[in-house]
Scaffold this active site. Sequence first.
Site, PDB file in Angstrom:
ATOM      1  N   GLN A  87       0.851  -1.197   0.000  1.00  0.00           N
ATOM      2  CA  GLN A  87       0.000   0.000   0.000  1.00  0.00           C
ATOM      3  C   GLN A  87       0.878   1.236   0.000  1.00  0.00           C
ATOM      4  O   GLN A  87       1.733   1.402   0.862  1.00  0.00           O
ATOM      5  CB  GLN A  87      -0.922  -0.004   1.220  1.00  0.00           C
ATOM      6  CG  GLN A  87      -1.778   1.243   1.373  1.00  0.00           C
ATOM      7  CD  GLN A  87      -1.100   2.308   2.225  1.00  0.00           C
ATOM      8  OE1 GLN A  87      -0.251   2.020   3.053  1.00  0.00           O
ATOM      9  NE2 GLN A  87      -1.463   3.569   2.000  1.00  0.00           N
ATOM     10  N   TYR A 114       1.368   5.361   0.098  1.00  0.00           N
ATOM     11  CA  TYR A 114       1.022   6.767   0.236  1.00  0.00           C
ATOM     12  C   TYR A 114       1.939   7.504  -0.734  1.00  0.00           C
ATOM     13  O   TYR A 114       3.152   7.336  -0.677  1.00  0.00           O
ATOM     14  CB  TYR A 114       1.221   7.240   1.672  1.00  0.00           C
ATOM     15  CG  TYR A 114       0.140   6.779   2.620  1.00  0.00           C
ATOM     16  CD1 TYR A 114      -1.183   7.138   2.408  1.00  0.00           C
ATOM     17  CD2 TYR A 114       0.442   5.996   3.730  1.00  0.00           C
ATOM     18  CE1 TYR A 114      -2.178   6.719   3.277  1.00  0.00           C
ATOM     19  CE2 TYR A 114      -0.553   5.572   4.607  1.00  0.00           C
ATOM     20  CZ  TYR A 114      -1.860   5.938   4.368  1.00  0.00           C
ATOM     21  OH  TYR A 114      -2.842   5.515   5.224  1.00  0.00           O
ATOM     22  N   ARG A 131      -7.486  13.441  14.145  1.00  0.00           N
ATOM     23  CA  ARG A 131      -7.957  12.352  15.001  1.00  0.00           C
ATOM     24  C   ARG A 131      -7.796  12.801  16.447  1.00  0.00           C
ATOM     25  O   ARG A 131      -6.754  12.607  17.074  1.00  0.00           O
ATOM     26  CB  ARG A 131      -7.195  11.067  14.683  1.00  0.00           C
ATOM     27  CG  ARG A 131      -7.436  10.633  13.242  1.00  0.00           C
ATOM     28  CD  ARG A 131      -6.615   9.451  12.820  1.00  0.00           C
ATOM     29  NE  ARG A 131      -6.666   9.278  11.375  1.00  0.00           N
ATOM     30  CZ  ARG A 131      -5.878   8.461  10.680  1.00  0.00           C
ATOM     31  NH1 ARG A 131      -4.976   7.726  11.315  1.00  0.00           N
ATOM     32  NH2 ARG A 131      -5.983   8.384   9.370  1.00  0.00           N
ATOM     33  N   LYS A 147      -7.440   2.568  -3.549  1.00  0.00           N
ATOM     34  CA  LYS A 147      -8.094   2.372  -2.256  1.00  0.00           C
ATOM     35  C   LYS A 147      -8.660   3.691  -1.738  1.00  0.00           C
ATOM     36  O   LYS A 147      -7.959   4.703  -1.706  1.00  0.00           O
ATOM     37  CB  LYS A 147      -7.100   1.815  -1.234  1.00  0.00           C
ATOM     38  CG  LYS A 147      -7.659   1.605   0.166  1.00  0.00           C
ATOM     39  CD  LYS A 147      -6.599   1.032   1.089  1.00  0.00           C
ATOM     40  CE  LYS A 147      -7.137   0.767   2.481  1.00  0.00           C
ATOM     41  NZ  LYS A 147      -7.476   2.013   3.203  1.00  0.00           N
ATOM     42  N   HIS A 181     -11.986   4.780   4.813  1.00  0.00           N
ATOM     43  CA  HIS A 181     -10.860   4.754   5.748  1.00  0.00           C
ATOM     44  C   HIS A 181     -11.346   4.487   7.179  1.00  0.00           C
ATOM     45  O   HIS A 181     -10.779   4.978   8.155  1.00  0.00           O
ATOM     46  CB  HIS A 181     -10.074   6.067   5.689  1.00  0.00           C
ATOM     47  CG  HIS A 181      -8.589   5.884   5.751  1.00  0.00           C
ATOM     48  ND1 HIS A 181      -7.795   5.833   4.639  1.00  0.00           N
ATOM     49  CD2 HIS A 181      -7.738   5.724   6.799  1.00  0.00           C
ATOM     50  CE1 HIS A 181      -6.531   5.677   4.987  1.00  0.00           C
ATOM     51  NE2 HIS A 181      -6.466   5.593   6.294  1.00  0.00           N
TER      52      HIS A 181
END
Length: 380
Positions: A132, A134, A169, A256, A280
Amino acid sequence: MTDLHAKYPAISDLRHAAQRKLPKFVWEYLDSATGMEATKRRNRERLDGIGFMPSVLHGEFTPDLGTSLLGRDLPLPFGIAPVGMSGLMWADAEGHLARGAARAGIPYSLSTVATQSPEDLAPHLGQDAWFQMYPPRDQAIRSDMLKRARSAGFSTLVLTVDVPVASRRERQSRSGLTMPPRLTPRLLAQVATRPAWALAMAGRRLPRMRTLEKYAAETETALSSTAHVGYLLRTSPDWDYVQWLRDAWEGPFLLKGVLRPEDAERAETAGIDAIWVSNHAGRQFDAAPAAIDMVPVIREATQLPLIFDSGIEGGLDILRALASGADFVMLGRAFHFALAALGPKGIDHLVDMLSKDLIANMGQLGAKSLKDLPPPIRLE
């Protein structure tokens, strides 16, 4: 596995055990979403709203859980999704997860911001290893990262497209976590209340983003809990970026974080091999629709295989996603709950738990294979 099924029969049991064992800053990193966490709740509520008409008088049978994806026959319809900084939850987490996936014959996804590099995992990968990404801004870094992933044995590239900027977050921030993690007096006090985690991590440095260390200085200034060093290297990709990766990567290429059908349509024309429908897990944007609601809409827009995550908490949820139009399901938090709760044996236990849950629910539906699932119904 029998004793584990008696004590930990559901993902919720693993979650509760993980919370008891992890320091607060680690738990908040793993379990939190963004904002008021409405999207995280919405994922759960909308999955709960999907029902089926049970079947009767269909006789005895043993369901076949096998499926195919990206030209590969797989024994189960689920795999392990990428989670950044997995090593916060358990020492050598990525290694344990990769080996567990290989034993089960299911895909394992390594995050760009994992605590182990592609080279670290090369000896442990099964045949379905996904990397994966980024997206690095610098083309030289981008090319080097692809070369490293390919050389290590990763066959599938996953570009995450739903993280253009760092999310807020708030639970992570309140816990005192920074990236890379620094053991401040506040965090040490939290560690002191979790001796099992402290013992497991004893003698090790706090986890760092090993893949990125080649490209960033070791003495990077501490950032916020969400804006880690990866944000200093990466960009917000566009369709030209996607085309560059498509041309550069030989093998299956997935996007994704897709929720809009028009993006799925364009991805198909760009030569993407599969769409990963996800919000996500509510960690990026708190006004997003439930990911499961977008599966049938995107299914109508494209012939590409659809992978799904966000909110999965058991085998029945996997069947809900498949019946709604997904071809495969990935779980991230659940495997990390299992690892934090039980150590490496938790991975095999979760695979066995989900398999048994699938079999039990397919028996109720009279579905001898995943292709035989009945159409879902809305329960509200």
